[in-house]
Write an enzyme that holds these catalytic residues in place. Structure first.
Site, PDB file in Angstrom:
ATOM      1  N   PHE A 151       1.052  -1.116  -0.113  1.00 31.10           N
ATOM      2  CA  PHE A 151       0.345   0.144   0.115  1.00 31.10           C
ATOM      3  C   PHE A 151       0.876   0.968  -0.098  1.00 31.10           C
ATOM      4  O   PHE A 151       0.607   2.140  -0.414  1.00 31.10           O
ATOM      5  CB  PHE A 151      -0.673  -0.319   1.479  1.00 31.10           C
ATOM      6  CG  PHE A 151       0.094   0.799   2.704  1.00 31.10           C
ATOM      7  CD1 PHE A 151      -0.317   1.360   2.760  1.00 31.10           C
ATOM      8  CD2 PHE A 151      -0.005  -0.431   3.485  1.00 31.10           C
ATOM      9  CE1 PHE A 151       0.793   2.030   3.297  1.00 31.10           C
ATOM     10  CE2 PHE A 151       0.971  -0.341   4.303  1.00 31.10           C
ATOM     11  CZ  PHE A 151       0.996   1.638   5.066  1.00 31.10           C
ATOM     12  N   LYS A 175      -1.518  -7.250  -9.581  1.00 32.10           N
ATOM     13  CA  LYS A 175      -2.277  -7.225  -7.911  1.00 32.10           C
ATOM     14  C   LYS A 175      -1.788  -6.349  -7.516  1.00 32.10           C
ATOM     15  O   LYS A 175      -0.709  -6.774  -5.895  1.00 32.10           O
ATOM     16  CB  LYS A 175      -2.117  -8.311  -8.005  1.00 32.10           C
ATOM     17  CG  LYS A 175      -3.642  -9.003  -6.861  1.00 32.10           C
ATOM     18  CD  LYS A 175      -3.985  -8.343  -5.764  1.00 32.10           C
ATOM     19  CE  LYS A 175      -2.386  -8.531  -4.428  1.00 32.10           C
ATOM     20  NZ  LYS A 175      -2.636  -7.743  -3.694  1.00 32.10           N
ATOM     21  N   GLU A 178      -4.896  -3.802  -2.626  1.00 33.40           N
ATOM     22  CA  GLU A 178      -6.700  -3.079  -2.235  1.00 33.40           C
ATOM     23  C   GLU A 178      -6.484  -2.403  -1.096  1.00 33.40           C
ATOM     24  O   GLU A 178      -7.478  -2.184  -1.663  1.00 33.40           O
ATOM     25  CB  GLU A 178      -7.439  -4.512  -1.438  1.00 33.40           C
ATOM     26  CG  GLU A 178      -7.076  -5.111  -0.421  1.00 33.40           C
ATOM     27  CD  GLU A 178      -5.793  -5.554   0.028  1.00 33.40           C
ATOM     28  OE1 GLU A 178      -4.748  -6.028  -0.295  1.00 33.40           O
ATOM     29  OE2 GLU A 178      -5.809  -6.609   0.962  1.00 33.40           O
ATOM     30  N   ARG A 179      -5.338  -1.844  -0.715  1.00 32.85           N
ATOM     31  CA  ARG A 179      -5.972  -0.588  -0.295  1.00 32.85           C
ATOM     32  C   ARG A 179      -6.140   0.628  -0.709  1.00 32.85           C
ATOM     33  O   ARG A 179      -6.142   1.691  -0.915  1.00 32.85           O
ATOM     34  CB  ARG A 179      -4.906  -0.954   1.123  1.00 32.85           C
ATOM     35  CG  ARG A 179      -6.037  -1.810   2.237  1.00 32.85           C
ATOM     36  CD  ARG A 179      -4.905  -1.892   3.392  1.00 32.85           C
ATOM     37  NE  ARG A 179      -3.500  -2.904   3.350  1.00 32.85           N
ATOM     38  CZ  ARG A 179      -2.776  -2.755   4.414  1.00 32.85           C
ATOM     39  NH1 ARG A 179      -2.907  -2.107   5.363  1.00 32.85           N
ATOM     40  NH2 ARG A 179      -2.110  -4.082   3.969  1.00 32.85           N
ATOM     41  N   SER A 228       5.345  -6.596   3.322  1.00 32.87           N
ATOM     42  CA  SER A 228       5.844  -7.503   4.639  1.00 32.87           C
ATOM     43  C   SER A 228       6.464  -8.441   5.244  1.00 32.87           C
ATOM     44  O   SER A 228       6.156  -9.378   3.800  1.00 32.87           O
ATOM     45  CB  SER A 228       4.531  -7.969   5.700  1.00 32.87           C
ATOM     46  OG  SER A 228       3.429  -8.620   4.847  1.00 32.87           O
ATOM     47  N   CYS A 283      10.022   1.596   3.679  1.00 34.46           N
ATOM     48  CA  CYS A 283      10.719   0.596   4.010  1.00 34.46           C
ATOM     49  C   CYS A 283      11.737   1.140   4.375  1.00 34.46           C
ATOM     50  O   CYS A 283      13.113  -0.027   4.427  1.00 34.46           O
ATOM     51  CB  CYS A 283      10.599  -0.098   3.313  1.00 34.46           C
ATOM     52  SG  CYS A 283      10.889   0.081   1.447  1.00 34.46           S
ATOM     53  N   GLU A 384       8.676  -4.150  13.173  1.00 38.74           N
ATOM     54  CA  GLU A 384       8.892  -3.024  12.240  1.00 38.74           C
ATOM     55  C   GLU A 384       7.757  -2.588  13.040  1.00 38.74           C
ATOM     56  O   GLU A 384       6.812  -3.215  12.939  1.00 38.74           O
ATOM     57  CB  GLU A 384       8.635  -4.328  10.950  1.00 38.74           C
ATOM     58  CG  GLU A 384       8.165  -2.709   9.974  1.00 38.74           C
ATOM     59  CD  GLU A 384       7.845  -3.094   8.297  1.00 38.74           C
ATOM     60  OE1 GLU A 384       7.812  -3.829   8.133  1.00 38.74           O
ATOM     61  OE2 GLU A 384       8.320  -2.535   7.004  1.00 38.74           O
TER      62      GLU A 384
HETATM   63  P1  NAD Z   1       1.144  -7.024   2.746  1.00 39.80           P
HETATM   64  O1  NAD Z   1       2.117  -7.866   3.172  1.00 39.80           O
HETATM   65  O2  NAD Z   1      -0.024  -6.528   3.795  1.00 39.80           O
HETATM   66  O3  NAD Z   1       0.914  -6.608   1.797  1.00 39.80           O
HETATM   67  C1  NAD Z   1       1.872  -6.823   0.302  1.00 39.80           C
HETATM   68  C2  NAD Z   1       1.600  -7.512  -0.918  1.00 39.80           C
HETATM   69  O4  NAD Z   1       0.536  -8.882  -0.154  1.00 39.80           O
HETATM   70  C3  NAD Z   1      -0.824  -6.543  -0.663  1.00 39.80           C
HETATM   71  O5  NAD Z   1      -0.791  -6.807  -2.343  1.00 39.80           O
HETATM   72  C4  NAD Z   1      -1.529  -7.554   0.114  1.00 39.80           C
HETATM   73  O6  NAD Z   1      -3.469  -7.676  -0.991  1.00 39.80           O
HETATM   74  C5  NAD Z   1      -0.450  -9.230  -0.639  1.00 39.80           C
HETATM   75  N1  NAD Z   1      -1.182  -9.920   0.712  1.00 39.80           N
HETATM   76  C6  NAD Z   1      -1.537  -9.281   1.971  1.00 39.80           C
HETATM   77  N2  NAD Z   1      -1.567 -10.039   3.037  1.00 39.80           N
HETATM   78  C7  NAD Z   1      -1.252 -11.625   2.036  1.00 39.80           C
HETATM   79  C8  NAD Z   1      -1.347 -12.802   2.731  1.00 39.80           C
HETATM   80  N3  NAD Z   1      -2.058 -12.989   3.968  1.00 39.80           N
HETATM   81  N4  NAD Z   1      -1.468 -13.876   1.533  1.00 39.80           N
HETATM   82  C9  NAD Z   1      -1.085 -13.542   0.480  1.00 39.80           C
HETATM   83  N5  NAD Z   1      -1.202 -12.193   0.376  1.00 39.80           N
HETATM   84  C10 NAD Z   1      -1.161 -10.893   0.661  1.00 39.80           C
HETATM   85  O7  NAD Z   1       1.871  -5.497   2.811  1.00 39.80           O
HETATM   86  P2  NAD Z   1       1.357  -3.847   3.091  1.00 39.80           P
HETATM   87  O8  NAD Z   1       1.127  -3.328   4.713  1.00 39.80           O
HETATM   88  O9  NAD Z   1       0.370  -3.278   1.799  1.00 39.80           O
HETATM   89  O10 NAD Z   1       2.722  -3.282   3.122  1.00 39.80           O
HETATM   90  C11 NAD Z   1       3.737  -2.196   4.004  1.00 39.80           C
HETATM   91  C12 NAD Z   1       5.087  -3.326   4.330  1.00 39.80           C
HETATM   92  O11 NAD Z   1       5.686  -3.251   2.898  1.00 39.80           O
HETATM   93  C13 NAD Z   1       5.958  -3.580   5.437  1.00 39.80           C
HETATM   94  O12 NAD Z   1       6.404  -4.831   5.979  1.00 39.80           O
HETATM   95  C14 NAD Z   1       7.629  -3.483   4.283  1.00 39.80           C
HETATM   96  O13 NAD Z   1       8.687  -2.504   5.154  1.00 39.80           O
HETATM   97  C15 NAD Z   1       7.366  -3.568   3.086  1.00 39.80           C
HETATM   98  N6  NAD Z   1       7.654  -2.600   2.131  1.00 39.80           N
HETATM   99  C16 NAD Z   1       9.306  -2.929   1.728  1.00 39.80           C
HETATM  100  C17 NAD Z   1       9.762  -2.845   1.285  1.00 39.80           C
HETATM  101  C18 NAD Z   1      11.296  -3.111   0.603  1.00 39.80           C
HETATM  102  O14 NAD Z   1      11.658  -2.353  -1.481  1.00 39.80           O
HETATM  103  N7  NAD Z   1      11.952  -3.999   0.430  1.00 39.80           N
HETATM  104  C19 NAD Z   1       8.932  -1.421  -0.084  1.00 39.80           C
HETATM  105  C20 NAD Z   1       7.529  -0.807   0.434  1.00 39.80           C
HETATM  106  C21 NAD Z   1       7.274  -1.463   1.638  1.00 39.80           C
END
Ligand code: NAD
Length: 484
Positions: A151, A175, A178-179, A228, A283, A384
């Protein structure tokens, strides 16, 4: 507008998803519902893969020099529409207009770099590996590839992948989170204006179930994921078990070391921007400051003052320096982590909880929070937080500070602030993280370098961006040739 149900973009057409349920997309600053996003089903994914597979046959045969013409057009359209896109990013994600413009600029940079694909994709040759025999390496596209994005960068992160993937000759399925699906919808509309052939890029909205359908579909060859750490691990394990290549970027806990010789004013401003910019939902946010020796006291006082002065509010309003966090659940989670820190012995030096932005009382706002005397072995020091919370720790020497940096299980970024070249070299050499900042608070690699997270921040071999992206999105074919 409020009840607008978003559609998927498949084979150059906007199609209603077969989803049985929809989620509200909410502006986190006002709690206003902006649209509804479908939780797409395996049947939607199947349709996207079917059309992408069909389009791949001619797209891979389209010369790279022609493929990049669509990207040149996309770059111009992104430039022309950048203000409108920035409003969209701010409205669905919460960051300020300036921050939204910044992330879009980084996204455009990736399009620019991918326009160099005719050179970047070149293979190599040797004549006479034995008498009269030559050997060549060609790079061929992988096929249908998919990206699953988070997101916090609705514009930039889809653009980390899409330009490289299609420039290399692959067909692409996005994909988005969704937020924050609205920026991706607009991105597809702009792509459509470039005249890109149908099926080269598809947008499939959804959540976990949609992701699983993507991971399990045998027609998808490669997965790019950002999110995450627990989900990154899950996606990596499932994708690779299904025989796909995968690059999965996870969460972070980024430390910044402050040495006594660093310029105090510069460090305070730079670190405050790193910790509280995008409400700490980056991140590459520095979420831990490790002061060394004499740097402690003056830095702490200056940082509290700097953090307390930040104007928090709706990111499209004038003078706002920090927006809300993404959801009310996220706000609650961050508050609980601050309370955990207190129970573990940290001192709340600046408390951003229980504050409201009076113009937007419904918004999911937190103000900057600073925790002092954080025990490096406590849970809060290892977790985190992903919000506007900076933890302060103090150590005696640079060696001690590097040891603390290297105890963190993540490895997305580590920074050092100093005037000493010797200290900087030692840190650069020894720090166990993939992206290093020397007097830089957010060490975000340019699009022609890989985004090099390590440890629990990355699962895979080849990172996003740069030559890693070209290798990830291509297969190497080696030809040994004799003409007797
Ligand atoms: P998230 O893991 O909740 O969601 C990321 C994606 O995964 C979304 O598209 C979501 O629909 C999908 N998803 C969520 N739960 C899932 C599950 N159980 N099974 C399969 N797919 C699932 O992450 P977020 O809250 O959208 O983003 C924040 C996180 O992303 C933070 O931890 C941040 O550090 C990380 N991030 C990392 C980087 C990097 O380059 N390392 C960059 C940006 C964000």
């Amino acid at each position: 507008m409020k009840n607008r149900q978003l559609m998927n973009y498949i084979n150059g057409q906007w199609r209603r998803s077969s989803a049985g349920s929809y989620l509200d997309v909410t502006n986190p600053a006002t709690a206003e519902v902006l649209a509804q996003v479908p939780l797409s089903t395996p049947a939607d994914v199947e349709l996207a893969v079917k059309h992408a597979t069909a389009a791949f046959q001619s797209w891979r045969r389209t010369p790279a020099t022609q493929r990049i013409q669509y990207l040149f057009k996309l770059k111009n359209l992104l430039e022309q529409n950048i203000q409108e896109l920035a409003c969209l990013v701010t409205n669905e994600c919460g960051k300020t207009r300036e921050e939204s413009l910044g992330e879009l600029r980084r996204g455009i940079e990736t399009v620019e770099v991918a326009c160099g694909i005719p050179s970047l994709m070149q293979g190599y040759n040797n004549e006479d590996i034995a008498s009269g025999i030559d050997e060549h390496l060609y790079r061929q596209p992988v096929g249908v590839v998919a990206a699953i994005t988070p997101f916090n960068f609705p514009g930039m992160i889809p653009l980390w992948f899409l330009p490289f993937a299609i420039a290399c000759g692959n067909c692409f399925i996005l994909k988005p989170s969704e937020r924050v699906p609205l920026t991706s919808v607009r991105l597809m509309e702009l792509l459509e204006q470039t005249g890109l052939p149908p099926g080269v890029v598809q947008l499939v909205h959804g959540d976990k179930e949609t992701v699983i359908a993507i991971l399990d579909h045998p027609g998808i060859r490669a997965i790019s994921f950002v999110g995450s750490t627990p989900v990154a691990k899950f996606v990596y394990a499932r994708a690779t078990a299904n025989g796909k290549r995968a690059q999965c970027q996870g969460g972070a806990k980024n430390p910044a070391i402050v040495l006594p010789d660093a310029d105090p004013e510069f460090v305070t401003k730079t670190l405050a921007e790193s910790a509280f910019g995008c409400a700490g939902q980056r991140c590459l946010a520095s979420s831990v400051a490790l002061t060394v020796g004499e740097a402690g006291r003056a830095f702490t006082d200056a940082m509290i003052e700097e953090a307390a002065s930040r104007r928090v509010g709706y990111g499209l309003e004038e003078g706002i320096q920090m927006g809300p966090v993404i959801t009310s659940q996220s706000k609650e989670r961050i508050n609980k982590l601050v309370a955990l820190g207190e129970r573990e012995g940290a001192k709340v030096l600046l408390d951003g909880r229980d504050r409201v932005v009076k113009e937007h009382p419904e918004g999911y706002f937190l103000f900057p929070t600073i925790l002092g005397k954080v025990d490096p072995r406590s849970e809060i020091a290892c977790t985190e937080i992903f919000g506007p919370v900076l933890s302060l720790m103090h150590v005696a020497t640079l060696e001690d500070a590097i040891a603390e940096v290297n105890r963190i299980s993540y490895g997305n970024m580590a920074c050092l602030f100093t005037r000493s070249g010797a200290a900087a070299r030692k840190f650069r050499y020894e720090a166990n993280a993939g992206n290093i900042g020397i007097n830089v608070g957010v060490a975000a690699p340019m699009a022609f370098f890989p985004f090099s997270g390590w440890n629990e921040s990355f699962f895979g071999d080849l990172h996003a961006q740069g030559m890693h992206a070209v290798e990830f999105y291509t297969e190497a074919k080696v030809v040994v040739e004799r003409w007797p």
